[in-house]
Design a protein around this motif. Structure first.
Motif, PDB file in Angstrom:
ATOM      1  N   THR A  48       0.808  -1.272  -0.016  1.00  0.00           N
ATOM      2  CA  THR A  48       0.330   0.110   0.027  1.00  0.00           C
ATOM      3  C   THR A  48       0.848   1.163  -0.033  1.00  0.00           C
ATOM      4  OG1 THR A  48      -1.665  -1.199   1.332  1.00  0.00           O
ATOM      5  CG2 THR A  48      -1.767   0.970   1.232  1.00  0.00           C
ATOM      6  N   HIS A  49       0.758   2.109  -1.041  1.00  0.00           N
ATOM      7  CA  HIS A  49       1.482   3.103  -1.255  1.00  0.00           C
ATOM      8  C   HIS A  49       1.305   4.373  -0.497  1.00  0.00           C
ATOM      9  CE1 HIS A  49      -0.909   5.168  -4.273  1.00  0.00           C
ATOM     10  NE2 HIS A  49      -1.010   3.931  -4.651  1.00  0.00           N
ATOM     11  N   LEU A  50       1.883   5.501  -0.221  1.00  0.00           N
ATOM     12  CA  LEU A  50       1.614   6.537   0.727  1.00  0.00           C
ATOM     13  C   LEU A  50       0.373   7.317   0.209  1.00  0.00           C
ATOM     14  CD1 LEU A  50       2.070   8.564   3.049  1.00  0.00           C
ATOM     15  CD2 LEU A  50       3.691   9.458   1.641  1.00  0.00           C
ATOM     16  N   MET A  51       0.332   7.467  -1.297  1.00  0.00           N
ATOM     17  CA  MET A  51      -0.957   8.276  -1.237  1.00  0.00           C
ATOM     18  C   MET A  51      -2.198   7.610  -1.161  1.00  0.00           C
ATOM     19  SD  MET A  51       0.635  11.087  -2.255  1.00  0.00           S
ATOM     20  CE  MET A  51      -0.855  11.998  -2.850  1.00  0.00           C
ATOM     21  N   GLN A  52      -2.348   6.081  -1.423  1.00  0.00           N
ATOM     22  CA  GLN A  52      -3.543   5.529  -1.084  1.00  0.00           C
ATOM     23  C   GLN A  52      -3.726   5.379   0.578  1.00  0.00           C
ATOM     24  OE1 GLN A  52      -5.523   3.843  -3.369  1.00  0.00           O
ATOM     25  NE2 GLN A  52      -6.837   3.844  -1.284  1.00  0.00           N
ATOM     26  N   MET A  53      -2.452   5.277   1.356  1.00  0.00           N
ATOM     27  CA  MET A  53      -2.727   5.469   2.793  1.00  0.00           C
ATOM     28  C   MET A  53      -3.511   6.539   3.102  1.00  0.00           C
ATOM     29  SD  MET A  53       0.850   4.232   4.384  1.00  0.00           S
ATOM     30  CE  MET A  53       1.803   2.720   3.733  1.00  0.00           C
ATOM     31  N   LEU A  54      -2.997   7.745   2.661  1.00  0.00           N
ATOM     32  CA  LEU A  54      -3.550   8.970   2.758  1.00  0.00           C
ATOM     33  C   LEU A  54      -5.104   9.043   2.309  1.00  0.00           C
ATOM     34  CD1 LEU A  54      -0.577  11.328   2.135  1.00  0.00           C
ATOM     35  CD2 LEU A  54      -1.688  10.895   4.186  1.00  0.00           C
ATOM     36  N   ARG A  55      -5.294   8.384   1.400  1.00  0.00           N
ATOM     37  CA  ARG A  55      -6.861   8.294   0.759  1.00  0.00           C
ATOM     38  C   ARG A  55      -7.481   7.476   2.007  1.00  0.00           C
ATOM     39  NH1 ARG A  55     -11.481   9.970  -0.717  1.00  0.00           N
ATOM     40  NH2 ARG A  55     -12.890   8.795  -1.696  1.00  0.00           N
ATOM     41  N   TYR A  56      -7.005   6.395   2.508  1.00  0.00           N
ATOM     42  CA  TYR A  56      -7.797   5.594   3.472  1.00  0.00           C
ATOM     43  C   TYR A  56      -7.800   6.409   4.648  1.00  0.00           C
ATOM     44  CZ  TYR A  56      -6.861   1.387   0.903  1.00  0.00           C
ATOM     45  OH  TYR A  56      -6.604   0.356   0.074  1.00  0.00           O
ATOM     46  N   ALA A  57      -7.049   7.187   5.218  1.00  0.00           N
ATOM     47  CA  ALA A  57      -7.124   8.222   6.201  1.00  0.00           C
ATOM     48  C   ALA A  57      -8.327   9.208   6.073  1.00  0.00           C
ATOM     49  CB  ALA A  57      -5.731   8.978   6.318  1.00  0.00           C
TER      50      ALA A  57
END
Length: 585
Positions: A209-218
């Motif tokens: 899971t890349h960072l930009m996707q992590m931020l989308r989850y957040a």
């Protein structure tokens, strides 16, 4: 390179000033120091790197400048690559790139006639919408010319960060330790045995899971806890108003581990004070695989602690344990962690098994792989035309260069059963955001030599801060005249995401392109973001990423430009750094 790899650039300048200087080809829409020292400078439009490389590869193949014996012995995929680039004669590539066809022909002649060819790539390729596809075409060029594993030749895909090589080796970028393949069950089982945990505890059921996707989850509330260490996303990531709103959300518990108060730390729920490099012991690895040991010089101040101590303390408090019931991880200090890393690296491309703290204290840097069979390290890889690409050994089965979809293991085995270097073509795709009537410019951002990343340290260094205290905007002479701008005028550059005000520098960039350094945040301005005129370049960039590398896009935003006010008196803006002659002596 002159701005981001300054020590290496000085060595190139030494070669250029000495006998038998090399030829240099520079690709950059800006007139950088590298461009001014180059034999040939190509200034393509942003977002057209794949088209340019395809045009060059077309000419290399068309004029028989391919090392056919090397290609047949060491690579797969030549026919597919040749078919792809056949559609990119210089005329078509030049039209896409905003160049003259003769420039592409001259670049291909220069590259195709070189006795030794070294190619370097930096953020201009990596931070575009076809980042991986473009970087692969550079690899293709070196392979077609048979220029790997030879003195003075090769490809140097630069990282840009001091510790980026370490993160790739150890798996801190989301992949598995020791360049293991998350899609290879035997690799996961091997790592689980080394760590004495069940394989199911090692995430490997899909791509990291890349960072930009992590931020989308957040953003959606799926991810509720985020721990940020040694980086400053509230300035460095795209579309900053969105990033700030995510990091500042009451639904997200944000921990920031840093040595300085940063824009991200201001948004944190908990700040953990971290020790800096001179306050802790550990190894680091240069881009040429050279491993060094950095010993603690002084104790960290106050409550600051080395990152490793913090992470180990967290693991103990969480009561993490291995299959034998003993605490996990098993190491307890930098040297024991290094010994565990040696075991994990053994047999992998980055083999450290022949290294030790004792050896690194005696020798100033050793290049991996360093094993009992090669106790002094390995100066050069691929000299025998062999690669780390066998289906059962490779780090990755690859991805589709357009969609980013992972290649299946069975497909990879069929394509590359013998583990050769892979030639892989890619069609050019237009950038996701292009200039229009309301936003007629391409906006790119990047670094300047005086500052690093978001100025967390360099902005607090008086000499560097004095040399480049404020953000500036680089505009071509023609575009400045059309906008009524003079040197030093205050201008506003805007995109659909926001606006930044900066003093103008005229010249040094091709028409139709604007440049902002991305270093400048808000910690030293006395006001929060969004007040009194923003100055962070990433207020303007948009949320998107390369489908393969997942690197955010910083090089192809569409922007508008207008004059705000005249040059102040006295003139403001960056000034050349001064040299202390006594220090030099």
């Amino acid at each position: 390179m002159a701005e981001t790899q300054a020590v290496l650039w000085t060595r190139i300048l030494d070669r250029l000033a000495g006998p038998n200087p090399p030829s240099v080809l520079c690709v950059d829409p800006r007139d950088t120091p590298v461009a001014r020292a180059a034999t040939l400078h190509l200034a393509p439009l942003p977002g057209t790197n794949v088209a340019l490389m395809n045009g060059i590869l077309h000419e290399i193949i068309e004029h028989g400048r391919v090392d056919r014996a090397y290609v047949e012995r060491c690579t797969v995929g030549y026919d597919d690559l040749a078919a792809t680039v056949a559609d990119y004669p210089p005329e078509r590539a030049a039209e896409i790139c905003g160049l003259d066809p003769g420039e592409i022909r001259e670049a291909a002649r220069l590259l195709g006639s070189a006795d030794r060819l070294l190619c370097t790539v930096l953020q201009g390729f990596y931070q575009s919408h076809q980042a991986s596809a473009a970087a692969v075409q550079v690899n293709n060029l070196v392979l077609l010319r048979g220029m790997l594993g030879r003195p003075g030749a090769g490809v140097l895909q630069m990282n840009g960060q001091p510790t980026a090589q370490n993160t790739r080796e150890c798996g801190a970028d989301g992949d598995l330790t020791g360049f293991r393949n998350w899609a290879n069950d035997s690799h996961v089982a091997e790592l689980a045995a080394l760590w004495n945990v069940d394989a199911g505890k090692i995430p490997h059921y899909g791509p990291p899971t890349h960072l930009m996707q992590m931020l989308r989850y957040a953003e959606t509330g799926t991810l509720r806890f985020l721990w940020v260490s040694a980086t400053n996303p509230a300035v460095s990531l795209p579309e900053l108003h969105r990033i700030r709103s995510i990091l500042d959300s009451s639904r997200l518990f944000l921990v920031v581990q840093d040595a300085f108060p940063t824009e991200t730390a201001e948004l944190a729920d908990v700040v953990l004070p971290a020790a800096m490099w001179g306050e802790k012991t550990g190894t680091f690895t240069n881009v040429d695989r050279t491993v060094h040991l950095s010993e603690k010089a002084v104790e960290p101040p106050g409550q600051a602690r080395p990152d490793l101590d913090v992470f180990l303390d967290y693991a103990r408090r969480m009561d993490f344990r291995g299959n034998d019931g003993e605490p996990f991880p098993q190491w307890h200090d930098p040297e024991s962690a290094f010994e565990a890393w040696k075991r994990a690296s053994a047999g992998r491309p980055c083999d450290y098994s022949g290294l030790s703290y004792a050896k690194l204290r005696e020798v100033s840097g050793v290049q991996w792989p360093c094993t009992p069979d090669s106790p002094h390290g390995t100066e050069r890889l691929y000299a025998d035309g062999k690669f780390f690409a066998q289906p059962g050994y490779c780090e990755s089965y690859g991805r589709d260069l357009v969609t980013g979809a992972p290649v299946e293991p069975t497909e990879y085995r069929a394509l590359n059963p013998d583990g050769k270097a892979m030639l892989k073509g890619a069609e050019y795709l237009p950038p996701h955001e292009t200039p229009d009537e309301d936003h007629p410019f391409f906006l790119v951002n990047g670094r300047t030599i005086h500052h690093f990343h978001t100025r967390t340290k360099t902005g607090r260094t008086p000499e560097l801060r004095a040399a480049a205290p404020e953000v500036w905007l680089e505009v071509s002479e023609r575009d400045a005249a059309a906008a009524g701008l003079a040197e030093g005028d205050l201008a506003e550059v805007s995109t659909p995401r926001g606006a930044v005000r900066a003093r103008v520098r005229i010249g040094g960039i091709r028409d139709g392109v604007l440049f902002l350094p991305f270093h400048y945040g808000y910690w030293d301005t006395g006001h929060p973001a969004g007040k009194d005129g923003d100055r962070a370049a990433n207020e303007l960039t948009f949320t998107d990423w390369d489908p393969v590398s997942k690197q955010p896009l910083f090089k192809t935003a569409a922007a508008a430009l207008r004059r705000v006010g005249p040059v102040p008196a006295p003139a403001a803006g960056p000034v050349p750094a001064t040299v202390d002659e006594e220090v030099v002596r």
